[in-house]
Design a protein around this motif. Structure first.
Motif, PDB file in Angstrom:
ATOM      1  N   THR A   4      39.061  51.156  30.598  1.00 52.39           N
ATOM      2  CA  THR A   4      38.195  50.761  31.616  1.00 52.39           C
ATOM      3  C   THR A   4      39.319  49.609  32.582  1.00 52.39           C
ATOM      4  O   THR A   4      39.786  48.813  32.007  1.00 52.39           O
ATOM      5  N   THR A   5      38.983  49.615  33.880  1.00 53.07           N
ATOM      6  CA  THR A   5      39.610  48.737  34.612  1.00 53.07           C
ATOM      7  C   THR A   5      38.840  47.411  34.805  1.00 53.07           C
ATOM      8  O   THR A   5      37.646  47.566  35.129  1.00 53.07           O
ATOM      9  N   ILE A   6      39.405  46.266  34.416  1.00 50.66           N
ATOM     10  CA  ILE A   6      38.699  44.881  34.371  1.00 50.66           C
ATOM     11  C   ILE A   6      38.689  44.490  35.881  1.00 50.66           C
ATOM     12  O   ILE A   6      39.918  44.350  36.169  1.00 50.66           O
ATOM     13  N   THR A   7      37.575  44.108  36.410  1.00 49.68           N
ATOM     14  CA  THR A   7      37.827  43.603  37.908  1.00 49.68           C
ATOM     15  C   THR A   7      37.593  42.354  37.884  1.00 49.68           C
ATOM     16  O   THR A   7      36.819  41.559  37.182  1.00 49.68           O
ATOM     17  N   PRO A   8      37.910  41.446  38.999  1.00 53.09           N
ATOM     18  CA  PRO A   8      37.250  40.134  39.231  1.00 53.09           C
ATOM     19  C   PRO A   8      35.646  39.910  39.213  1.00 53.09           C
ATOM     20  O   PRO A   8      35.395  38.876  38.607  1.00 53.09           O
ATOM     21  N   GLU A   9      35.144  40.931  39.627  1.00 48.88           N
ATOM     22  CA  GLU A   9      33.646  40.887  39.534  1.00 48.88           C
ATOM     23  C   GLU A   9      33.261  40.800  38.163  1.00 48.88           C
ATOM     24  O   GLU A   9      31.985  40.491  37.876  1.00 48.88           O
ATOM     25  N   GLY A  32      45.041  41.399  34.776  1.00 48.51           N
ATOM     26  CA  GLY A  32      46.165  41.972  34.485  1.00 48.51           C
ATOM     27  C   GLY A  32      46.415  42.233  32.968  1.00 48.51           C
ATOM     28  O   GLY A  32      47.225  43.126  32.847  1.00 48.51           O
ATOM     29  N   ASN A  33      45.880  41.223  32.367  1.00 47.00           N
ATOM     30  CA  ASN A  33      46.245  41.195  30.788  1.00 47.00           C
ATOM     31  C   ASN A  33      45.036  41.322  29.876  1.00 47.00           C
ATOM     32  O   ASN A  33      44.999  40.907  28.833  1.00 47.00           O
ATOM     33  N   MET A  34      43.820  41.447  30.680  1.00 49.15           N
ATOM     34  CA  MET A  34      42.751  41.487  29.860  1.00 49.15           C
ATOM     35  C   MET A  34      42.474  42.674  28.846  1.00 49.15           C
ATOM     36  O   MET A  34      41.878  42.430  27.824  1.00 49.15           O
ATOM     37  N   ALA A  35      43.214  43.841  29.289  1.00 48.95           N
ATOM     38  CA  ALA A  35      42.969  44.943  28.369  1.00 48.95           C
ATOM     39  C   ALA A  35      43.466  44.537  27.024  1.00 48.95           C
ATOM     40  O   ALA A  35      42.803  45.143  25.872  1.00 48.95           O
ATOM     41  N   ILE A  38      40.987  42.979  24.744  1.00 47.38           N
ATOM     42  CA  ILE A  38      39.939  43.900  24.528  1.00 47.38           C
ATOM     43  C   ILE A  38      40.245  44.747  23.301  1.00 47.38           C
ATOM     44  O   ILE A  38      39.590  45.160  22.480  1.00 47.38           O
ATOM     45  N   ASP A  39      41.590  45.388  23.721  1.00 48.44           N
ATOM     46  CA  ASP A  39      41.985  46.458  22.719  1.00 48.44           C
ATOM     47  C   ASP A  39      42.115  45.835  21.314  1.00 48.44           C
ATOM     48  O   ASP A  39      42.102  46.429  20.324  1.00 48.44           O
ATOM     49  N   SER A  40      42.791  44.415  21.110  1.00 42.51           N
ATOM     50  CA  SER A  40      42.726  43.696  19.819  1.00 42.51           C
ATOM     51  C   SER A  40      41.336  43.580  19.157  1.00 42.51           C
ATOM     52  O   SER A  40      41.352  43.899  17.904  1.00 42.51           O
TER      53      SER A  40
END
Length: 552
Positions: A4-9, A32-35, A38-40
């Motif tokens: 899933t792409t994390i957006t500013p919204e 850009g680096n939130m994924a 979340i993966d962790s």
């Protein structure tokens, strides 16, 4: 990896849940680096952690300047002659532990006959009270016979020898269901006994059965129904030591064992009119008991008189390597010590608009004991904010229920119930959690300063910050009956908004004469002084002996 792409919204929407605000530029940087973050989190959730798995971090209530009280000799009880065993079985059933102990220990009352008396009362009254999840009749009679045989052989194991008790159904009993009051665990069959079972067996006590617990140690609703208050069968007994308080108040056992994370000994004792002792954190082993919050859970006795709680605490006290929160501490009690020279504090706001006439009368009774009673204060801190620690720990302990939707099987699903609380806790901030732990230390300093001024504190258990503050600092609390109020049937307790409520009374309906208690807080690992004070206050108030009539 997260697809899933994390957006500013997405981040902006999350900010509202966290109570923070970022700029558009800051949100863009995070996408850009939130994924990876979340993966962790997802990877960690793949590791199944059983309820018994402890936290690496341990709570210790002792500040750097703390000195453990030294042992002060043998335990000494009042030892007054209770007289002959009453002819009326009800008088025996409701007798304080001090009397039961004297009768059994001297051989004028057998453990077998006392156990049979309580079993008959359980059979007659448990359908009304729903306070026993499991009655262990065969085992109880066998233990009673063994206790009688030891006495005949000249072996006396102490004040609890041959005394029947009820055990909160959070503690494992080998081969007997320990269901934690919750539907997902109602068929759970332990393979070993909890530490407290071993302790009480060594003390000669007789296990009658498992007293009901509000599901996962909250409130009085469990998978078998709702545990009732013997003084008003239309309302619950409060919780989560619901069955322990109800059974003790109803004369169905000699004493019982409860646990407290935040009010679970004191609240049902308030509702049912029992005497509950929440010991200092770490004093009593929790090994083999259901964990709710590792840094908060405590084990203590629920009885019908103050001195009784000292007898039980003496038997269950002691360090245990199997409990990472355990702290080995001596317990000293001398029933003859008196209270001369004691300094008692109270928070004026605790006896303000929210207090009852019984609360104020208890304070006046304390002032009449011949000790110094003074006003004290606490620093202005957000004590209620500490509740988020409880929410986070409890949600982590029972994470699997939330992630698998097994929480949907729990009977109680109101806004203040565990399932909703666990779900909301997923949105608590880890950074805030660390800051809350630092705030907790400030609260520890605040209470340490208070108890540098006074030996004990008196107050209504729900008024002011002390219920929350003292549970998070680990200070001991004794709650005893102070009088009676005429109240309508009270509703459900609730957790939320940084506080615990115990249910509002129905002002429009029928009223019932129900108990009202008062709390005494003391210094860390110094339960003896508040027990001596409690005994004196109990005598002055003169209301401990009244029995419920089970009105409906």
């Amino acid at each position: 990896m997260t697809e899933t792409t994390i957006t500013p919204e997405d981040i902006a929407a999350a900010e509202r849940l966290m109570g923070i605000a970022y700029t558009a530029r800051e949100r863009a940087q995070m996408t850009g680096n939130m994924a990876g973050q979340i993966d962790s989190a997802i990877a960690r959730r793949e590791v199944s952690l059983p309820n018994a798995a402890p936290m690496a971090l341990r709570f210790d209530p002792r500040l750097p300047n703390f000195a453990m009280p030294a042992p002060e000799g043998v335990l000494r009880y009042s030892g007054s002659d209770p007289g002959p065993v009453p002819d009326n079985p009800e008088d025996v059933a409701f007798a304080p532990l001090t009397s039961l102990s004297a009768w059994v220990g001297s051989g004028v009352l057998s453990s077998r006959s006392l156990t049979e008396l309580y079993l008959r009362r359980i059979e007659a009254l448990n359908p009304k009270l729903e306070c026993f999840a499991t009655v262990m009749r065969k085992q109880a009679l066998a233990e009673a016979d063994a206790a009688d045989a030891l006495l005949k052989g000249g072996v006396y194991l102490g004040p609890l020898h041959g005394i029947p008790y009820a055990l909160k159904d959070l503690f494992d009993t080998k081969g007997t269901i320990t269901g934690w009051g919750a539907e997902p665990f109602q068929h759970r069959l332990p393979e070993a006994d909890a530490a407290i079972v071993h302790k009480l067996r060594a003390a000669g006590a007789v296990l009658l059965g498992k007293s009901t617990v509000g599901a996962l140690a909250y409130n009085d609703i469990w998978y078998g129904g709702r545990t009732r208050n013997p003084w008003n069968l239309n309302e619950g007994s409060s919780g989560s030591s619901a069955g322990s308080a109800s059974a003790t108040a109803a004369g169905l056992c000699g004493f019982s064992i409860g646990t407290e994370t935040l009010g679970s000994i004191t609240s049902p004792s308030q509702r049912c009119g029992t005497t509950g002792l929440r010991p200092t954190f770490g004093r009593v082993s929790r090994a083999g008991g259901m964990a709710l919050c590792n840094s908060l859970d405590k084990v203590g006795p629920i009885c019908r008189s103050v001195e009784d709680t000292a007898m039980v605490l003496a038997a269950i006290n002691g360090g245990d390597i199997a409990d990472r929160g355990s702290i080995d501490a001596p317990f000293h009690f001398d029933a003859t010590a008196g209270i001369a020279g004691m300094k008692l504090g109270y928070l004026p706001e605790a006896f303000g608009d929210g207090a009852t006439d019984v609360d104020r009368a208890a304070l006046e009774a304390a002032k009449g004991l011949g000790i110094e009673v003074v006003e004290v204060s606490l620093p202005d801190l957000p004590y209620g904010a500490l509740m988020n620690i409880l929410y986070a720990e409890a949600a982590a302990t029972f994470e699997e229920l939330t992630l698998t939707d097994a929480d949907d099987t729990l009977t109680w699903q109101d806004d203040g119930a565990w399932p909703n609380t666990f779900r909301k806790a997923r949105f608590l901030s880890a950074v805030d959690h660390v800051q809350l732990d630092r705030l907790r230390y400030q609260v520890m300093l605040a209470l340490d300063g208070l108890f540098a001024e006074v030996d004990a504190l008196i107050g209504p258990f729900m008024t002011g910050p002390m219920l929350v503050a003292s549970n998070f600092t680990g200070h001991p609390c004794l709650h005893l009956r102070a009088g009676f109020l005429d109240l309508g049937t009270r509703g459900m307790a609730s957790l939320g908004a940084g506080k615990l409520t115990t249910g509002e009374a129905d002002d429009a309906g029928r009223t019932f004469r129900v108990p009202q208690g008062i709390s005494l807080w003391g210094r860390l690992y110094q339960e003896g002084p508040i027990l001596n004070l409690g005994m004196a206050l109990e005598r002055a108030l003169g209301v401990a002996g009244e029995r419920p009539e089970f009105p409906a």
